[in-house]
Design an enzyme around this catalytic site. Sequence first.
Site, mmCIF file in Angstrom:
data_model
loop_
_atom_site.group_PDB
_atom_site.id
_atom_site.type_symbol
_atom_site.label_atom_id
_atom_site.label_comp_id
_atom_site.label_asym_id
_atom_site.label_seq_id
_atom_site.Cartn_x
_atom_site.Cartn_y
_atom_site.Cartn_z
ATOM 1 N N CYS A 116 0.834 -1.209 0.000
ATOM 2 C CA CYS A 116 0.000 0.000 0.000
ATOM 3 C C CYS A 116 0.870 1.261 0.000
ATOM 4 O O CYS A 116 0.692 2.146 -0.848
ATOM 5 C CB CYS A 116 -0.961 -0.012 1.185
ATOM 6 S SG CYS A 116 -0.204 -0.413 2.778
HETATM 7 N N1 LIG Z 1 -4.581 -4.222 4.959
HETATM 8 C C1 LIG Z 1 -4.035 -3.493 3.978
HETATM 9 O O1 LIG Z 1 -4.274 -2.284 3.851
HETATM 10 C C2 LIG Z 1 -3.091 -4.141 2.991
HETATM 11 C C3 LIG Z 1 -2.610 -3.360 1.933
HETATM 12 C C4 LIG Z 1 -1.735 -3.928 0.998
HETATM 13 C C5 LIG Z 1 -1.356 -5.250 1.154
HETATM 14 N N2 LIG Z 1 -1.819 -5.977 2.196
HETATM 15 C C6 LIG Z 1 -1.374 -7.372 2.300
HETATM 16 O O2 LIG Z 1 -2.475 -8.210 1.962
HETATM 17 C C7 LIG Z 1 -2.419 -9.414 2.735
HETATM 18 C C8 LIG Z 1 -3.731 -9.554 3.509
HETATM 19 O O3 LIG Z 1 -3.864 -8.414 4.362
HETATM 20 P P1 LIG Z 1 -5.118 -8.191 5.316
HETATM 21 O O4 LIG Z 1 -4.957 -6.832 5.870
HETATM 22 O O5 LIG Z 1 -6.363 -8.574 4.628
HETATM 23 O O6 LIG Z 1 -4.799 -9.273 6.460
HETATM 24 P P2 LIG Z 1 -5.773 -9.877 7.557
HETATM 25 O O7 LIG Z 1 -6.916 -8.952 7.799
HETATM 26 O O8 LIG Z 1 -4.902 -10.237 8.706
HETATM 27 O O9 LIG Z 1 -6.319 -11.218 6.870
HETATM 28 C C9 LIG Z 1 -5.471 -12.300 6.574
HETATM 29 C C10 LIG Z 1 -6.286 -13.459 6.070
HETATM 30 O O10 LIG Z 1 -5.403 -14.548 5.779
HETATM 31 C C11 LIG Z 1 -5.943 -15.757 6.309
HETATM 32 N N3 LIG Z 1 -4.850 -16.674 6.590
HETATM 33 C C12 LIG Z 1 -3.776 -16.471 7.391
HETATM 34 N N4 LIG Z 1 -2.926 -17.518 7.299
HETATM 35 C C13 LIG Z 1 -3.488 -18.396 6.425
HETATM 36 C C14 LIG Z 1 -3.102 -19.660 5.908
HETATM 37 N N5 LIG Z 1 -1.949 -20.240 6.271
HETATM 38 N N6 LIG Z 1 -3.920 -20.281 5.022
HETATM 39 C C15 LIG Z 1 -5.081 -19.705 4.641
HETATM 40 N N7 LIG Z 1 -5.520 -18.500 5.100
HETATM 41 C C16 LIG Z 1 -4.718 -17.860 5.988
HETATM 42 C C17 LIG Z 1 -6.692 -15.305 7.531
HETATM 43 O O11 LIG Z 1 -7.650 -16.295 7.798
HETATM 44 P P3 LIG Z 1 -7.978 -16.805 9.279
HETATM 45 O O12 LIG Z 1 -9.116 -15.947 9.710
HETATM 46 O O13 LIG Z 1 -8.373 -18.214 9.101
HETATM 47 O O14 LIG Z 1 -6.747 -16.641 10.103
HETATM 48 C C18 LIG Z 1 -7.320 -13.993 7.024
HETATM 49 O O15 LIG Z 1 -8.480 -14.273 6.283
HETATM 50 C C19 LIG Z 1 -1.182 -9.285 3.630
HETATM 51 O O16 LIG Z 1 -0.089 -9.932 3.040
HETATM 52 C C20 LIG Z 1 -0.940 -7.780 3.694
HETATM 53 O O17 LIG Z 1 0.397 -7.438 3.953
HETATM 54 C C21 LIG Z 1 -2.687 -5.463 3.105
#
Ligand SMILES: NC(=O)c1ccc[n+]([C@@H]2O[C@H](COP(=O)([O-])OP(=O)(O)OC[C@H]3O[C@@H](n4cnc5c(N)ncnc54)[C@H](OP(=O)(O)O)[C@@H]3O)[C@@H](O)[C@H]2O)c1
Length: 335
Positions: free
Chosen positions: A147
């Site tokens: 981001c």
């Molecule tokens: N948030 C942002 O603004 C943003 C911006 C750019 C990039 N990103 C990137 O996008 C990715 C997701 O971010 P997020 O903010 O959505 O994270 P998040 O809210 O923490 O969600 C992560 C998701 O991954 C799942 N998960 C974790 N480990 C897993 C595994 N081994 N197998 C299958 N599912 C798994 C979790 O499911 P459970 O509920 O089962 O644990 C949850 O649904 C990250 O890599 C982050 O760095 C985020």
Amino acid sequence: MIDVAIVGASGYTGLELIKILLQHPGFNITCVATSEGAPSLAGMHPALTGIIDMPVAKADADEIAQKAQLAFLALPHKASMGFAGQLLEKGIRVVDLSADYRLALETYEAHYCPHEDKAHIAEAVYGLPELYRDEIAGSRLVANPGCYPTATLLGLLPFTRYIDERFPIFIDAKSGVSGAGKKCTHNTHFVTINENIFPYNPLMHRHQPEIGEKLHLQSGKSFDINFVPHLLPLTRGEMIDTYCLLKEEIDPIAILEAYYKDAPFVRIFDRPVDIKSPSGTNFCDIYAKCVDRKLYINSAIDNILRGASSQAVVNANLMCGFEEGLGIPTIAYVP
Ligand SMILES: NC(=O)c1ccc[n+]([C@@H]2O[C@H](COP(=O)([O-])OP(=O)(O)OC[C@H]3O[C@@H](n4cnc5c(N)ncnc54)[C@H](OP(=O)(O)O)[C@@H]3O)[C@@H](O)[C@H]2O)c1
């Protein structure tokens, strides 16, 4: 219609992907998955009640390959690399939102962890459409940018030929709390962040090498990047203020307008931008000012949309031969 899977459907970017894809005329959600699965998607996200419901699968590459042609991986880094390789071997196209395929192998391993999918990292295309539109269209693995790098690079890229690389570039970045994902930590706890602002990982954040690497690839120059992110008491939104020294006086607005004349999701402003105006959209809003060869660049995005999920769907549009802006949100959450 292209059948798609969302892996990481319980997270913040996973939910945004579901919201965009539900309204998309070319994609059909056939599989949603998390680490453990759940009986009901609407039970997991009450906001989806009455709109969509389906069982949430336990993430499994074989099942995804049976149900989908393209998968969005909204997973933490390290979790994605295990999955993406398996899916690619089964002929499934992948848009990965994590950091796992964004960097050159050496840069990744220096800043994250050992890479477990060395077979595919080199073929990944960095999913910043303004820079790699044609390459994304021919790719089966797109690494969605971080981001902060998205908003920072879109501000800096038009100016790299004018910047004097003997002087450092300073990047002062601020993000809403959703940028840290759904898991609560001390920094993201309401009592810590409410009515507060603080820097974190100054000069050490993992997005610093991502910005440096992509600037180098585009310009051939090695800039001294100094990146300091801050957390803001906002749910979503990101603002970047970048400062650098130029080799000559320029008209920065004219340069921005020329560079982005064919970019549907960059808006150029003749005054400083704000976080709310691009909120809920895929726009990156940019303003810049030059005084005595000092350049100030000011950019803003919605971190979970342009910084993650809507940019991921733009990339999927390009990969699937759809028009870049098909189904992409453009109306802001204002007031
Ligand atoms: N948030 C942002 O603004 C943003 C911006 C750019 C990039 N990103 C990137 O996008 C990715 C997701 O971010 P997020 O903010 O959505 O994270 P998040 O809210 O923490 O969600 C992560 C998701 O991954 C799942 N998960 C974790 N480990 C897993 C595994 N081994 N197998 C299958 N599912 C798994 C979790 O499911 P459970 O509920 O089962 O644990 C949850 O649904 C990250 O890599 C982050 O760095 C985020």
